[in-house]
Scaffold this active site. Structure first.
Site, mmCIF file in Angstrom:
data_model
loop_
_atom_site.group_PDB
_atom_site.id
_atom_site.type_symbol
_atom_site.label_atom_id
_atom_site.label_comp_id
_atom_site.label_asym_id
_atom_site.label_seq_id
_atom_site.Cartn_x
_atom_site.Cartn_y
_atom_site.Cartn_z
ATOM 1 N N GLY A 51 43.465 -9.770 -0.219
ATOM 2 C CA GLY A 51 42.323 -10.126 0.541
ATOM 3 C C GLY A 51 42.798 -11.049 1.640
ATOM 4 O O GLY A 51 43.796 -10.813 2.116
ATOM 5 N N GLU A 52 42.135 -12.339 1.622
ATOM 6 C CA GLU A 52 42.861 -13.555 2.448
ATOM 7 C C GLU A 52 43.152 -14.574 1.553
ATOM 8 O O GLU A 52 42.051 -15.349 0.908
ATOM 9 C CB GLU A 52 41.699 -13.729 3.211
ATOM 10 C CG GLU A 52 41.798 -13.050 4.716
ATOM 11 C CD GLU A 52 43.271 -13.114 5.134
ATOM 12 O OE1 GLU A 52 43.826 -11.926 5.619
ATOM 13 O OE2 GLU A 52 43.886 -14.340 5.330
ATOM 14 N N SER A 53 44.144 -15.186 1.319
ATOM 15 C CA SER A 53 44.663 -16.166 0.385
ATOM 16 C C SER A 53 43.886 -17.502 1.030
ATOM 17 O O SER A 53 43.602 -18.330 0.132
ATOM 18 C CB SER A 53 46.068 -16.277 0.267
ATOM 19 O OG SER A 53 46.563 -16.491 1.601
ATOM 20 N N CYS A 83 49.686 -8.975 -2.973
ATOM 21 C CA CYS A 83 49.525 -9.490 -1.517
ATOM 22 C C CYS A 83 48.871 -10.867 -1.424
ATOM 23 O O CYS A 83 49.767 -11.995 -1.591
ATOM 24 C CB CYS A 83 48.468 -8.487 -0.816
ATOM 25 S SG CYS A 83 48.904 -8.487 0.782
ATOM 26 N N ARG A 112 53.508 -15.848 4.736
ATOM 27 C CA ARG A 112 52.236 -14.942 5.013
ATOM 28 C C ARG A 112 52.232 -14.286 6.476
ATOM 29 O O ARG A 112 52.944 -14.380 7.321
ATOM 30 C CB ARG A 112 50.875 -15.896 5.296
ATOM 31 C CG ARG A 112 50.416 -16.647 4.130
ATOM 32 C CD ARG A 112 49.164 -17.422 4.585
ATOM 33 N NE ARG A 112 48.130 -16.404 4.594
ATOM 34 C CZ ARG A 112 47.199 -16.464 5.817
ATOM 35 N NH1 ARG A 112 47.172 -17.731 6.574
ATOM 36 N NH2 ARG A 112 46.050 -16.012 5.921
ATOM 37 N N ILE A 141 49.843 -4.279 3.767
ATOM 38 C CA ILE A 141 48.784 -4.462 4.711
ATOM 39 C C ILE A 141 49.025 -6.245 4.917
ATOM 40 O O ILE A 141 48.323 -6.955 4.091
ATOM 41 C CB ILE A 141 47.496 -4.116 4.106
ATOM 42 C CG1 ILE A 141 47.469 -2.483 3.705
ATOM 43 C CG2 ILE A 141 46.494 -4.504 5.155
ATOM 44 C CD1 ILE A 141 46.199 -2.098 2.703
ATOM 45 N N ARG A 142 49.307 -6.438 6.039
ATOM 46 C CA ARG A 142 49.448 -7.726 6.464
ATOM 47 C C ARG A 142 49.894 -8.531 5.385
ATOM 48 O O ARG A 142 49.547 -9.615 4.859
ATOM 49 C CB ARG A 142 47.840 -8.331 6.749
ATOM 50 C CG ARG A 142 47.451 -7.694 8.322
ATOM 51 C CD ARG A 142 46.216 -8.239 8.749
ATOM 52 N NE ARG A 142 45.186 -8.152 7.535
ATOM 53 C CZ ARG A 142 44.571 -8.923 7.004
ATOM 54 N NH1 ARG A 142 44.773 -10.182 6.739
ATOM 55 N NH2 ARG A 142 43.522 -8.645 6.044
ATOM 56 N N HIS A 186 50.178 -3.333 -2.348
ATOM 57 C CA HIS A 186 48.790 -2.933 -3.129
ATOM 58 C C HIS A 186 49.031 -1.887 -3.921
ATOM 59 O O HIS A 186 48.745 -0.676 -3.520
ATOM 60 C CB HIS A 186 48.045 -2.664 -1.970
ATOM 61 C CG HIS A 186 47.499 -4.037 -1.389
ATOM 62 N ND1 HIS A 186 46.603 -4.711 -1.634
ATOM 63 C CD2 HIS A 186 47.862 -4.171 -0.130
ATOM 64 C CE1 HIS A 186 46.327 -5.630 -0.837
ATOM 65 N NE2 HIS A 186 47.178 -5.225 0.065
ATOM 66 N N GLU A 188 47.161 -0.917 -6.485
ATOM 67 C CA GLU A 188 45.904 -0.282 -6.565
ATOM 68 C C GLU A 188 45.422 0.491 -5.674
ATOM 69 O O GLU A 188 44.264 1.223 -5.903
ATOM 70 C CB GLU A 188 45.006 -1.573 -6.675
ATOM 71 C CG GLU A 188 44.490 -2.390 -5.331
ATOM 72 C CD GLU A 188 45.618 -3.270 -4.876
ATOM 73 O OE1 GLU A 188 46.785 -3.305 -5.286
ATOM 74 O OE2 GLU A 188 45.204 -3.757 -3.998
HETATM 75 N N1 GLN Z 1 47.622 -11.773 5.124
HETATM 76 C C1 GLN Z 1 46.773 -11.977 3.952
HETATM 77 C C2 GLN Z 1 47.048 -13.527 3.429
HETATM 78 O O1 GLN Z 1 47.913 -14.055 3.575
HETATM 79 C C3 GLN Z 1 47.053 -11.083 2.761
HETATM 80 C C4 GLN Z 1 46.603 -9.739 3.032
HETATM 81 C C5 GLN Z 1 46.357 -8.719 1.897
HETATM 82 O O2 GLN Z 1 46.165 -9.138 0.871
HETATM 83 N N2 GLN Z 1 46.280 -7.507 1.922
HETATM 84 O O3 GLN Z 1 46.139 -13.808 2.634
#
Ligand code: GLN
Length: 206
Positions: A51-53, A83, A112, A141-142, A186, A188
């Protein structure tokens, strides 16, 4: 004592919670979302999803989970971060927000969004130490990568050293310290249950 049928929580503040709950169910563990301290107290292990940390860090405070989670981790609760979850478990995050909380469960520095714009999202087959059944398909993913690890950290996978990998070649993307596991990718999302099975086995053995 190890429970016969461990309950694994998925931190359900933000991110791809549902996918982890399904992946855990697929490998035969009881999985449930965790949003409240009482729910955290009842699980034998915890998945921190992607998600987004930065957002998850903020919500951990809002939901009064930050200190209880730190306490459970200090007490040896098995955890697995994917992630953004990997970012949260690290000692230090580069390119994070200055006020981002670190759970410091794995002695590592992560960066990140490390793979940059051109390779924002990509797939690679990884050699993953200790996983039977050949290379592991991995979706990034990112994603972060791991810049450095302390002596207690076991490196489980790196980006394959191919010409197309560029600066990402050889970067660490899966690690373990004690009962805490983290991947930059990921599992999952791929339908390959081996990483979740590895974590389930860790919870059972803890
Ligand atoms: N870029 C996100 C972060 O630093 C992580 C991306 C993800 O969990 N797919 O939180």
């Amino acid at each position: 004592m190890s429970p016969a049928q461990p309950v694994v929580g998925v931190l359900a503040l933000q991110g791809d919670v549902r996918e982890h709950l399904l992946a855990l169910a697929e490998v035969g563990v009881l999985a449930r979302p965790v949003r409240r301290p009482e729910e955290l107290a009842e699980v034998h292990g915890l998945v921190l999803p992607g998600g987004e940390s930065t957002t998850m860090s903020r919500l951990l405070e809002t939901f009064e989970l930050l200190e209880p989670l730190r306490a459970r981790l200090a007490d040896g609760m098995p955890a697995y971060g994917s992630c953004a979850g990997m970012v949260l478990l690290a000692t230090k995050a580069l390119d994070g927000r200055p006020d981002q909380h670190q759970l410091e469960a794995i002695d590592m520095v992560v960066r990140r969004n490390a793979f940059g714009r051109q390779v924002d999202s990509f797939e690679a087959d990884l050699d993953f130490t200790g996983l039977p059944g050949g290379p592991l398909p991995a979706v990034f993913i990112r994603a972060p990568w791991v810049e450095s690890v302390g002596g207690a950290v076991e490196v489980l996978a790196r980006v394959p050293d191919q010409p197309v990998a560029g600066v990402a070649a050889g970067r660490i993307v899966a690690v373990r310290q004690g009962h805490v596991l983290a991947t930059a990718f990921h599992p999952e999302l791929t339908g390959d249950g081996r990483v979740h099975r590895l974590f389930a086995d860790t919870v059972r053995a803890a």
